[in-house]
Design a protein around this motif. Structure first.
Motif, PDB file in Angstrom:
ATOM      1  N   LEU A 169      42.230  32.415  48.207  1.00 51.65           N
ATOM      2  CA  LEU A 169      42.637  33.210  47.399  1.00 51.65           C
ATOM      3  C   LEU A 169      42.224  33.226  46.320  1.00 51.65           C
ATOM      4  O   LEU A 169      41.743  32.143  46.093  1.00 51.65           O
ATOM      5  CB  LEU A 169      44.172  33.065  47.747  1.00 51.65           C
ATOM      6  CG  LEU A 169      45.578  33.649  48.784  1.00 51.65           C
ATOM      7  CD1 LEU A 169      46.791  34.112  48.310  1.00 51.65           C
ATOM      8  CD2 LEU A 169      45.191  34.951  49.560  1.00 51.65           C
ATOM      9  N   ALA A 170      41.989  33.607  45.679  1.00 53.01           N
ATOM     10  CA  ALA A 170      41.404  34.208  44.322  1.00 53.01           C
ATOM     11  C   ALA A 170      42.215  35.212  43.220  1.00 53.01           C
ATOM     12  O   ALA A 170      42.617  35.633  43.997  1.00 53.01           O
ATOM     13  CB  ALA A 170      40.343  34.049  44.418  1.00 53.01           C
ATOM     14  N   GLU A 171      42.397  34.212  41.877  1.00 51.68           N
ATOM     15  CA  GLU A 171      42.377  35.675  40.637  1.00 51.68           C
ATOM     16  C   GLU A 171      41.280  36.054  40.301  1.00 51.68           C
ATOM     17  O   GLU A 171      40.443  35.397  39.575  1.00 51.68           O
ATOM     18  CB  GLU A 171      43.185  34.140  40.413  1.00 51.68           C
ATOM     19  CG  GLU A 171      44.589  34.937  38.952  1.00 51.68           C
ATOM     20  CD  GLU A 171      45.027  34.285  37.965  1.00 51.68           C
ATOM     21  OE1 GLU A 171      46.041  33.423  37.856  1.00 51.68           O
ATOM     22  OE2 GLU A 171      44.181  33.773  37.008  1.00 51.68           O
ATOM     23  N   LEU A 172      41.519  37.417  40.100  1.00 50.03           N
ATOM     24  CA  LEU A 172      40.724  38.099  39.790  1.00 50.03           C
ATOM     25  C   LEU A 172      41.305  38.481  37.959  1.00 50.03           C
ATOM     26  O   LEU A 172      42.410  39.115  38.257  1.00 50.03           O
ATOM     27  CB  LEU A 172      40.318  39.219  40.166  1.00 50.03           C
ATOM     28  CG  LEU A 172      39.474  40.208  40.123  1.00 50.03           C
ATOM     29  CD1 LEU A 172      37.930  39.834  40.047  1.00 50.03           C
ATOM     30  CD2 LEU A 172      39.060  41.341  40.810  1.00 50.03           C
ATOM     31  N   SER A 173      40.622  38.353  37.123  1.00 50.14           N
ATOM     32  CA  SER A 173      40.716  39.379  35.641  1.00 50.14           C
ATOM     33  C   SER A 173      39.848  40.237  35.270  1.00 50.14           C
ATOM     34  O   SER A 173      38.483  39.927  35.210  1.00 50.14           O
ATOM     35  CB  SER A 173      41.024  38.715  34.591  1.00 50.14           C
ATOM     36  OG  SER A 173      40.544  38.067  34.361  1.00 50.14           O
ATOM     37  N   ILE A 174      39.654  41.383  34.749  1.00 49.53           N
ATOM     38  CA  ILE A 174      39.031  42.179  34.541  1.00 49.53           C
ATOM     39  C   ILE A 174      39.482  42.745  33.127  1.00 49.53           C
ATOM     40  O   ILE A 174      40.569  43.384  32.663  1.00 49.53           O
ATOM     41  CB  ILE A 174      38.779  43.994  35.450  1.00 49.53           C
ATOM     42  CG1 ILE A 174      38.618  42.948  36.969  1.00 49.53           C
ATOM     43  CG2 ILE A 174      36.972  44.712  35.101  1.00 49.53           C
ATOM     44  CD1 ILE A 174      39.098  44.108  37.844  1.00 49.53           C
ATOM     45  N   ARG A 175      38.582  43.139  32.241  1.00 49.17           N
ATOM     46  CA  ARG A 175      38.734  43.195  30.620  1.00 49.17           C
ATOM     47  C   ARG A 175      37.371  43.974  30.245  1.00 49.17           C
ATOM     48  O   ARG A 175      35.944  44.458  30.589  1.00 49.17           O
ATOM     49  CB  ARG A 175      38.501  41.451  29.959  1.00 49.17           C
ATOM     50  CG  ARG A 175      39.789  42.438  28.321  1.00 49.17           C
ATOM     51  CD  ARG A 175      39.657  41.351  27.479  1.00 49.17           C
ATOM     52  NE  ARG A 175      40.516  40.826  28.115  1.00 49.17           N
ATOM     53  CZ  ARG A 175      41.420  40.341  27.889  1.00 49.17           C
ATOM     54  NH1 ARG A 175      41.898  41.471  27.050  1.00 49.17           N
ATOM     55  NH2 ARG A 175      42.252  39.139  28.072  1.00 49.17           N
ATOM     56  N   ASP A 176      38.079  45.345  29.449  1.00 49.37           N
ATOM     57  CA  ASP A 176      36.707  45.640  29.475  1.00 49.37           C
ATOM     58  C   ASP A 176      36.398  44.574  28.136  1.00 49.37           C
ATOM     59  O   ASP A 176      37.244  44.349  27.190  1.00 49.37           O
ATOM     60  CB  ASP A 176      37.209  47.369  28.520  1.00 49.37           C
ATOM     61  CG  ASP A 176      36.409  47.671  28.067  1.00 49.37           C
ATOM     62  OD1 ASP A 176      34.772  47.660  27.551  1.00 49.37           O
ATOM     63  OD2 ASP A 176      36.494  49.030  27.125  1.00 49.37           O
TER      64      ASP A 176
END
Length: 329
Positions: free
Chosen positions: A93-100
């Motif tokens: 499992l991984a924690e993913l974050s995406i931001r413009d």
């Protein structure tokens, strides 16, 4: 006779000592070899786990690219770094974050007054803030030079409104507005690659006298060196600390953008009025550059807590979906 017996006993005693010494030496050798083997196995296991972790982190970046592509262009403006859990397979499992990336403060392209106010509000030590501001001012490119490099056509220096990336009602399929008769530019017609920044890496800011590393560590989640709308902030993707640094920005505007994020709708008279009031500092355009963060949480054969931060650029040429602009392990 007694002398001979004494001599024999002496020889036997010496032989016994030699045998015991040899046995001890062999035992020490075996123990040393065993310890060395165990260490080698441990190092090999750690190296294997490290390799697995790197591959898992890269898989997380690939998952981020897939999530971005799965979103409609008009919805990508809402990528604001909220972490989500993803399954990388095999129980990992991984924690993913995406931001413009335009939601962050672009040190290379943001208005100087915005950079100055941001540092004043974000850096508690005034001396450290002043030193940082001076270093950034000396390193970042001159806006006039940027305009000359772009020739006035670069998408980064001259961001296009989000509507121009879509075929709106009342336009032809050739990209010509029936209402105005003007040709609308398309992503393939524009140079989507940002000009090479003078601040090429955050490492250039570390090691400044009287600026503790902890100060920069605190700023890193809020700043970027790459963005796709000329340094203007996307308020739908920006942290509160960045928005509050905009001159004249108040809680009323902050609340309006929070509501727009929640409703996934920003094309309202109120939002358009705010954008018009702060057009020097903010804009909402189709994102081209994204800040991606992946953190491994748990799973077999990986190092939990391993983290990868990267900036990726959407490639409009069709050669590949994304280009990786920077990696930070």
């Amino acid at each position: 006779m007694r002398a001979a017996e004494a001599s024999g006993n002496g020889s036997q005693g010496m032989i016994l000592i030699v045998v015991l010494w040899a046995v001890s030496l062999m035992t020490l050798t075996v123990v040393a070899i065993s310890a060395l083997s165990q260490k080698s196995l441990s190092l090999a296991g750690a190296e294997t786990d490290r390799a697995r972790s790197e591959l898992a982190l890269e898989a997380g970046v690939a998952a981020a690219q897939a999530l971005i592509m799965a979103k409609k262009p008009e919805d990508r403006v809402f990528f604001n770094g909220v972490p989500v859990m993803i399954d990388l397979g095999g129980g990992r499992l991984a924690e993913l974050s995406i931001r413009d990336a335009s939601g962050l403060l672009d040190l290379n392209r943001a208005e100087p007054v915005l950079v100055e106010l941001f540092l004043k509000k974000s850096v508690e030590d005034p001396k450290a803030g002043a030193i940082l501001l001076k270093a950034i001012s000396e390193l970042r490119p001159d806006p006039k030079d940027e305009a000359q490099k772009s020739g006035g056509n670069d998408a980064v220096s001259n961001p296009q409104p989000l509507q121009s990336f879509q075929q709106q009602p009342g336009t032809t399929g050739q990209g010509t507005s029936q209402a105005t008769g003007q040709v609308q530019s398309t992503p393939s017609q524009r140079n989507e690659t940002p000009p090479a920044p003078f601040i090429a890496a955050f490492g250039q800011l570390y090691g400044l006298p009287d600026v503790p590393d902890t100060v920069l560590d605190k700023l890193l989640p809020l700043i970027t060196l790459y963005s796709s709308q000329g340094g203007k902030v996307n308020p739908l993707a920006a942290p509160d600390a960045v928005l509050r640094a905009i001159p004249g920005f108040s809680d009323r505007e902050l609340k309006a953008f929070e509501t727009a994020r929640q409703r996934k709708q920003w094309q309202t008279p109120e939002i358009n009025a705010i954008l018009g009031s702060f057009e020097k500092f903010m804009a909402i355009t189709e994102p081209r550059t994204f800040a991606v963060s992946v953190r491994l949480v748990q799973g077999p054969g990986i190092i939990a807590g391993s983290r990868l931060v990267t900036s990726i650029l959407s490639d409009a040429t069709g050669k590949e979906a994304f280009q990786v602009m920077a990696w930070s392990w």
